[in-house]
Design an enzyme around this catalytic site. Structure first.
Site, mmCIF file in Angstrom:
data_model
loop_
_atom_site.group_PDB
_atom_site.id
_atom_site.type_symbol
_atom_site.label_atom_id
_atom_site.label_comp_id
_atom_site.label_asym_id
_atom_site.label_seq_id
_atom_site.Cartn_x
_atom_site.Cartn_y
_atom_site.Cartn_z
ATOM 1 N N ASP A 39 27.885 19.975 -17.071
ATOM 2 C CA ASP A 39 28.838 20.420 -16.048
ATOM 3 C C ASP A 39 30.245 19.899 -16.331
ATOM 4 O OD1 ASP A 39 27.318 17.952 -15.239
ATOM 5 O OD2 ASP A 39 28.900 17.844 -13.740
ATOM 6 N N GLY B 32 32.211 19.489 -5.456
ATOM 7 C CA GLY B 32 31.922 18.701 -4.272
ATOM 8 C C GLY B 32 33.132 18.063 -3.627
ATOM 9 N N ARG B 33 34.252 18.032 -4.364
ATOM 10 C CA ARG B 33 35.467 17.434 -3.811
ATOM 11 C C ARG B 33 36.709 18.206 -4.259
ATOM 12 N NH1 ARG B 33 34.921 12.351 -4.330
ATOM 13 N NH2 ARG B 33 33.028 12.214 -5.547
ATOM 14 N N ASP C 121 32.039 12.520 0.763
ATOM 15 C CA ASP C 121 33.144 12.756 1.691
ATOM 16 C C ASP C 121 34.172 13.748 1.159
ATOM 17 O OD1 ASP C 121 34.515 11.289 -0.229
ATOM 18 O OD2 ASP C 121 34.851 9.542 1.047
ATOM 19 N N GLY C 122 34.000 14.182 -0.089
ATOM 20 C CA GLY C 122 34.917 15.166 -0.646
ATOM 21 C C GLY C 122 36.286 14.620 -1.005
ATOM 22 N N GLY D 189 28.223 22.003 -8.359
ATOM 23 C CA GLY D 189 29.353 22.687 -7.746
ATOM 24 C C GLY D 189 30.482 21.731 -7.410
ATOM 25 N N ARG E 64 45.127 19.618 -10.331
ATOM 26 C CA ARG E 64 44.718 19.768 -11.730
ATOM 27 C C ARG E 64 44.922 21.213 -12.173
ATOM 28 N NH1 ARG E 64 38.918 17.555 -13.513
ATOM 29 N NH2 ARG E 64 38.103 19.237 -12.220
ATOM 30 N N ASP F 181 37.420 16.585 -16.604
ATOM 31 C CA ASP F 181 36.693 15.583 -15.818
ATOM 32 C C ASP F 181 36.718 14.211 -16.492
ATOM 33 O OD1 ASP F 181 36.085 17.234 -13.674
ATOM 34 O OD2 ASP F 181 34.290 18.008 -14.630
ATOM 35 N N ARG G 224 32.258 26.115 -16.909
ATOM 36 C CA ARG G 224 31.541 25.046 -17.589
ATOM 37 C C ARG G 224 30.241 25.598 -18.158
ATOM 38 N NH1 ARG G 224 33.443 20.424 -14.294
ATOM 39 N NH2 ARG G 224 34.863 21.265 -12.719
#
EC number: 2.7.7.-
Length: 472
Positions: free
Chosen positions: A244, A88-89, A121-122, A86, A172, A254, A179
């Protein structure tokens, strides 16, 4: 608020199990360092004052119409399945319909913790944000399907990695963030209703002519085959082709430890975490097939007659290597001036690549130089080029405009790894001169730009970047 973003958020209308509503976490002192005005116009975004845009693209101010959320997915990472990953940031603000009629996501990357942060920490630090901004926009200019960069913001905060580093947020833009791993998570959980809903959504959004799950599988296969061939044609190495990171829309997504080859070698690896070369340059087509097989496995779970669907899915996946080879040959034949490849052309291309590897020729400069009488200068032993060139020139007598084909297929400028590292080092010190110059030059990669010839040069021995890092 004067900035206007015309949101129309289809993903937020899916059931809650697809995502978690999550607002971005504000930052201390946002400063806008880059804004892509051309992309904003395509998206129908009316920019506001610089200060206001800094607040929005840092996540401090959520614009009207946004429905921020973090998406759920799982995935195979270096061949090992992770059941829940998922965002995460990253926070998806919402979607817009561009002036070209295409729906696109607007996502803030580095916008703070989410339920999927898994102890992180995202946040993101400035280096990877600027790398993705430059490289993704360069890929777009090269004509390769990719996510885009709308904005980059310094946060005024530090993030802790190996050391304290300046924080940043990237805005972005993608045709979607669906995905292979988005399908895998529901298949693995046995949530078939969600899997069917996701399949219908992906078809409606990306491939409206596809018929059912197997039609979707075939459409993704074709898009990925075209994409990977284009990667190979510019010497691009993604570095982390996990499921992913495999886009259903067929876009490059990514960027992480991505890199472009300087000296050609098929087994080139840059990613520091790819210890066994799983995602080496030459392995990328095979990995694309492997990833498609994982999508097939997920899609099959919704079928009532699984045996029949397994047979169809197997045929679709098994057809991909041939499609990849055909797409690869079209790309590389054009790089040597052949508009429509025929019998014997694969051998001609392969022989050139073999000699380039043996002679440590620069990938980009060698192909670009084929359009001028200087390609032999790229070889440590020019006679290795001369003997190949005899057969090549004979083949080109069958072509109408080989020089034009070569120039259109071979960029003069790519985001060379050492220049990206130099740009990041300077930006951390507050100097964005090279960042701005790279964006300007790389927007016209196929044009001769004599004032920027230094950006075409390979790294010196002291400038070579031996490894790249995710670093976010």
């Amino acid at each position: 608020m004067t900035i206007a973003i015309p949101f129309d958020n289809s993903y937020a209308r899916l059931p809650g199990g697809f995502y978690t509503a999550q607002a971005p976490q504000p930052v201390r002192a946002p400063r806008l360092v880059a804004f892509n005005a051309d992309l904003a116009r395509l998206l129908g975004i009316a920019p506001g004052e610089v200060e206001e845009m800094a607040q929005v693209f840092a996540g401090n101010a959520v614009p009207q119409g946004a429905e921020p959320l973090a998406q759920l997915y799982s995935g195979h990472q270096f061949g090992n399945y992770n059941p829940q990953l998922g965002d995460g940031r990253a926070i998806l603000l919402g979607e817009v319909l561009g002036s070209d009629g295409i729906r696109r996501d607007i996502q803030l990357k580095g916008a703070g913790r989410t339920p999927y942060s898994r102890g992180g920490d995202g946040r993101a630090w400035l280096g990877p944000v600027l790398r993705e901004y430059v490289v993704s926009e360069a890929m777009a200019a090269l004509g390769i399907p990719t996510t885009r960069a709308l904005a980059a913001v310094e946060t005024g905060e530090t993030v802790r990695r190996e050391s304290a580093l300046p924080g940043a947020v990237l805005t972005r833009v993608a045709q979607s963030h669906l995905r292979v791993g988005t399908f895998q998570v529901f298949a693995a959980r046995g949530e078939i209703a969600h899997l069917k809903r996701l399949t219908d959504y992906a078809i409606a959004r990306h491939y409206p002519d596809a018929q059912g799950p197997m039609g979707l599988l075939a459409a993704v296969r074709d898009a990925q085959a075209r994409l990977i061939a284009r990667w190979m044609g510019v010497g691009f190495i993604h570095g982390v082709m996990n499921t992913d990171n495999s886009s259903i829309a067929g876009e490059t997504i990514d960027y992480g430890p991505c890199a472009f080859m300087d000296t050609y070698h098929p087994d080139t690896v840059y990613s520091s975490i790819d210890r066994y070369g799983r995602y080496a340059y030459s392995n990328q087509p095979d990995i694309a097939v492997w990833n498609l097989a994982q999508l097939a496995t997920a899609l099959i779970q919704q079928a009532e007659d699984k045996e029949a669907v397994v047979e169809e899915a197997t045929e679709i996946v098994h057809a991909m290597p041939e499609l990849l080879e055909r797409a690869w040959l079209e790309v590389f034949a054009a790089k040597i001036g052949i508009a429509r490849p025929g019998e014997g052309d694969k051998a001609l291309v392969s022989e050139l690549l073999t000699r380039m590897a043996r002679e440590q020729a620069d990938f980009t400069n060698t192909f670009r130089a084929l359009g001028a009488p200087r390609a032999r200068d790229q070889f440590t032993d020019p006679t290795a080029y001369d003997s190949w060139a005899e057969d090549w020139r004979q083949r080109l007598t069958q072509e109408a405009t080989p020089e034009a084909v070569i120039r259109a297929a071979n960029p003069a400028f790519i985001p060379r790894n050492h220049r990206i590292e130099q740009m990041i080092t300077a930006a951390v010190e507050g100097d964005y001169t090279l960042f701005e110059r790279l964006n300007t030059v790389l927007a016209r990669p196929y044009a001769d730009q004599p004032d920027h010839i230094d950006l075409t040069r390979p790294p010196s021995a002291s400038e070579i970047v031996p490894a790249t890092f995710c670093g976010t």
